[in-house]
Scaffold this motif. Structure first.
Motif, PDB file in Angstrom:
ATOM      1  N   ASN A 262     -65.247 -35.676  14.716  1.00  0.00           N
ATOM      2  CA  ASN A 262     -67.430 -35.656  14.122  1.00  0.00           C
ATOM      3  C   ASN A 262     -67.866 -36.903  14.612  1.00  0.00           C
ATOM      4  OD1 ASN A 262     -66.953 -37.575  11.929  1.00  0.00           O
ATOM      5  ND2 ASN A 262     -68.138 -36.046  10.555  1.00  0.00           N
ATOM      6  N   LEU A 263     -67.865 -37.886  15.344  1.00  0.00           N
ATOM      7  CA  LEU A 263     -67.962 -39.420  15.938  1.00  0.00           C
ATOM      8  C   LEU A 263     -69.157 -38.859  17.169  1.00  0.00           C
ATOM      9  CD1 LEU A 263     -68.847 -42.534  15.520  1.00  0.00           C
ATOM     10  CD2 LEU A 263     -66.579 -42.226  16.701  1.00  0.00           C
ATOM     11  N   GLU A 264     -68.345 -37.776  17.916  1.00  0.00           N
ATOM     12  CA  GLU A 264     -69.615 -38.465  19.104  1.00  0.00           C
ATOM     13  C   GLU A 264     -70.031 -36.219  18.757  1.00  0.00           C
ATOM     14  OE1 GLU A 264     -66.882 -38.623  22.837  1.00  0.00           O
ATOM     15  OE2 GLU A 264     -67.372 -41.009  21.847  1.00  0.00           O
ATOM     16  N   ARG A 265     -70.631 -35.846  17.900  1.00  0.00           N
ATOM     17  CA  ARG A 265     -71.114 -34.434  17.877  1.00  0.00           C
ATOM     18  C   ARG A 265     -71.656 -33.241  19.642  1.00  0.00           C
ATOM     19  NH1 ARG A 265     -74.440 -34.316  12.274  1.00  0.00           N
ATOM     20  NH2 ARG A 265     -72.123 -34.997  10.785  1.00  0.00           N
ATOM     21  N   GLY A 266     -70.663 -33.041  19.254  1.00  0.00           N
ATOM     22  CA  GLY A 266     -71.486 -31.809  21.310  1.00  0.00           C
ATOM     23  C   GLY A 266     -70.254 -32.026  22.071  1.00  0.00           C
ATOM     24  N   GLN A 267     -69.491 -33.511  21.476  1.00  0.00           N
ATOM     25  CA  GLN A 267     -69.230 -33.607  22.403  1.00  0.00           C
ATOM     26  C   GLN A 267     -66.923 -33.453  22.647  1.00  0.00           C
ATOM     27  OE1 GLN A 267     -69.782 -35.345  25.696  1.00  0.00           O
ATOM     28  NE2 GLN A 267     -72.260 -34.757  24.592  1.00  0.00           N
ATOM     29  N   PRO A 268     -66.959 -32.832  23.600  1.00  0.00           N
ATOM     30  CA  PRO A 268     -65.499 -32.234  23.217  1.00  0.00           C
ATOM     31  C   PRO A 268     -64.629 -33.166  23.365  1.00  0.00           C
ATOM     32  CG  PRO A 268     -65.984 -31.129  25.098  1.00  0.00           C
ATOM     33  CD  PRO A 268     -67.607 -31.806  25.027  1.00  0.00           C
ATOM     34  N   SER A 269     -63.602 -33.409  22.655  1.00  0.00           N
ATOM     35  CA  SER A 269     -62.625 -34.447  22.487  1.00  0.00           C
ATOM     36  C   SER A 269     -61.252 -33.479  23.299  1.00  0.00           C
ATOM     37  CB  SER A 269     -62.057 -34.392  20.779  1.00  0.00           C
ATOM     38  OG  SER A 269     -61.109 -35.789  20.971  1.00  0.00           O
ATOM     39  N   GLU A 270     -60.800 -34.176  24.217  1.00  0.00           N
ATOM     40  CA  GLU A 270     -59.367 -33.849  25.226  1.00  0.00           C
ATOM     41  C   GLU A 270     -58.407 -33.970  24.876  1.00  0.00           C
ATOM     42  OE1 GLU A 270     -61.178 -32.225  28.564  1.00  0.00           O
ATOM     43  OE2 GLU A 270     -62.340 -30.796  27.636  1.00  0.00           O
ATOM     44  N   GLY A 271     -57.183 -33.677  24.919  1.00  0.00           N
ATOM     45  CA  GLY A 271     -55.793 -34.130  25.172  1.00  0.00           C
ATOM     46  C   GLY A 271     -54.881 -33.849  25.142  1.00  0.00           C
ATOM     47  N   GLY A 272     -54.179 -34.080  24.412  1.00  0.00           N
ATOM     48  CA  GLY A 272     -52.439 -34.101  24.072  1.00  0.00           C
ATOM     49  C   GLY A 272     -51.473 -34.485  23.065  1.00  0.00           C
ATOM     50  N   LEU A 273     -50.880 -33.578  22.269  1.00  0.00           N
ATOM     51  CA  LEU A 273     -50.234 -33.661  20.717  1.00  0.00           C
ATOM     52  C   LEU A 273     -48.504 -33.581  21.190  1.00  0.00           C
ATOM     53  CD1 LEU A 273     -51.733 -32.936  17.592  1.00  0.00           C
ATOM     54  CD2 LEU A 273     -49.424 -32.290  18.697  1.00  0.00           C
ATOM     55  N   THR A 274     -48.293 -34.822  20.381  1.00  0.00           N
ATOM     56  CA  THR A 274     -46.557 -34.824  20.709  1.00  0.00           C
ATOM     57  C   THR A 274     -46.459 -35.248  19.035  1.00  0.00           C
ATOM     58  OG1 THR A 274     -46.762 -36.850  21.293  1.00  0.00           O
ATOM     59  CG2 THR A 274     -46.461 -35.411  22.470  1.00  0.00           C
ATOM     60  N   LEU A 275     -45.048 -34.205  18.721  1.00  0.00           N
ATOM     61  CA  LEU A 275     -44.550 -35.281  17.608  1.00  0.00           C
ATOM     62  C   LEU A 275     -43.407 -35.961  17.582  1.00  0.00           C
ATOM     63  CD1 LEU A 275     -44.531 -31.700  15.484  1.00  0.00           C
ATOM     64  CD2 LEU A 275     -46.085 -33.518  15.505  1.00  0.00           C
ATOM     65  N   ALA A 276     -43.104 -36.836  16.579  1.00  0.00           N
ATOM     66  CA  ALA A 276     -41.887 -37.930  16.875  1.00  0.00           C
ATOM     67  C   ALA A 276     -41.611 -37.326  15.481  1.00  0.00           C
ATOM     68  CB  ALA A 276     -42.078 -39.429  16.732  1.00  0.00           C
ATOM     69  N   ILE A 277     -39.980 -37.604  14.893  1.00  0.00           N
ATOM     70  CA  ILE A 277     -38.891 -37.192  13.738  1.00  0.00           C
ATOM     71  C   ILE A 277     -37.672 -38.250  13.253  1.00  0.00           C
ATOM     72  CG2 ILE A 277     -37.786 -35.536  12.217  1.00  0.00           C
ATOM     73  CD1 ILE A 277     -39.739 -33.084  13.437  1.00  0.00           C
TER      74      ILE A 277
END
Length: 256
Positions: free
Chosen positions: A162-177
């Protein structure tokens, strides 16, 4: 000459009559015969009394068992059957009431869980959308993992900002176990979990929050200990957040 010759004969005949011409005296056996008749009559009376008592007892027993009182056995059987039917109906009604009460209790418990979940969601929204919410950048808020079949696990990662309201946050997500196998520590990368060398990150795009979901595969004999979620935005630095396996799954091992 005949009278004078037999004086004893006349005297004997006169001796048989009572003085003054009365009746002869009773014979000696008459008194005992009257006593026997009295005894027999007394026995007959006692026997009649016993028979009368037996008759009254039989009549009372017949009355109690249904032969008297104006009710016959068929009527009593009908009354018994009616009472048994009432008992069966009441028992069935009680069973239905108990089942309905259990269903109602289950429905109420389910509604309470839904209300609690909605309250958590409202609190969640207020934390990130409300005017008094603390400003935060990209964050991995929560991770949940659920077991599937054949070593497959389904995960759901909640990303927030909610730091940049109105600005979408886009990217990619990965996991490591990280975990152990054959007594040695081992860390499985995203490509290992997806079983593809060129496994691409899962895309995300949101303004305030988003749940990113996917599936991974754990190899046989591997005991996971910690899960690390990595969110790499299109602009800015990547964010990593680690979760103990027990917290993410509520289990100590994938097979538990």
């Amino acid at each position: 000459m005949s009278d004078s010759q037999h004086p004893d004969s006349v005297a004997g005949e006169e001796a048989t009559e009572a003085p003054g011409g009365g009746a002869a005296a009773p014979e000696a056996g008459a008194a005992p015969r009257d006593g026997q008749e009295l005894h027999v009559n007394w026995l007959y009376g006692l026997l009649a009394l016993v028979l009368l008592s037996l008759a009254f007892g039989a009549w009372g027993l017949w009355t109690v068992l249904g032969g008297g009182g104006g009710e016959d056995p068929a009527s009593l059987r009908q009354q018994v059957e009616a009472l048994e039917q009432q008992v069966t109906t009441l028992a069935r009604s009680d069973q239905i009431s108990r089942e309905a009460n259990r269903e109602l209790q289950g429905a109420l418990a389910e509604r309470e869980e839904q209300v609690a979940a909605l309250r958590e969601e409202v609190a969640f929204y207020e934390r990130f959308v409300g005017s008094t919410a603390q400003r935060q950048g990209l964050t991995v808020h929560e991770l949940q993992m659920r077991p599937g079949e054949g070593g497959v696990w389904h995960f759901s990662a909640t990303l927030t900002q909610n730091l940049e309201r109105g600005q979408p946050s886009e990217g990619g997500l990965t996991l490591a176990i990280g975990g152990s196998r054959n007594g040695r520590y081992e860390e499985l990368a995203w490509s290992d979990l997806r079983q593809r060398e060129d496994a691409a990150p899962l895309d995300y795009s949101f303004k305030y929050f988003q749940q990113v979901q996917g599936d991974i595969m754990l190899p046989a004999g591997f005991t996971p200990v910690r899960v690390t979620v990595r969110a790499a935005p299109a602009r800015g630095s990547a964010v990593e957040q680690s979760f103990p396996w027990a917290d993410a799954t509520g289990r100590s091992s994938p097979g538990a």
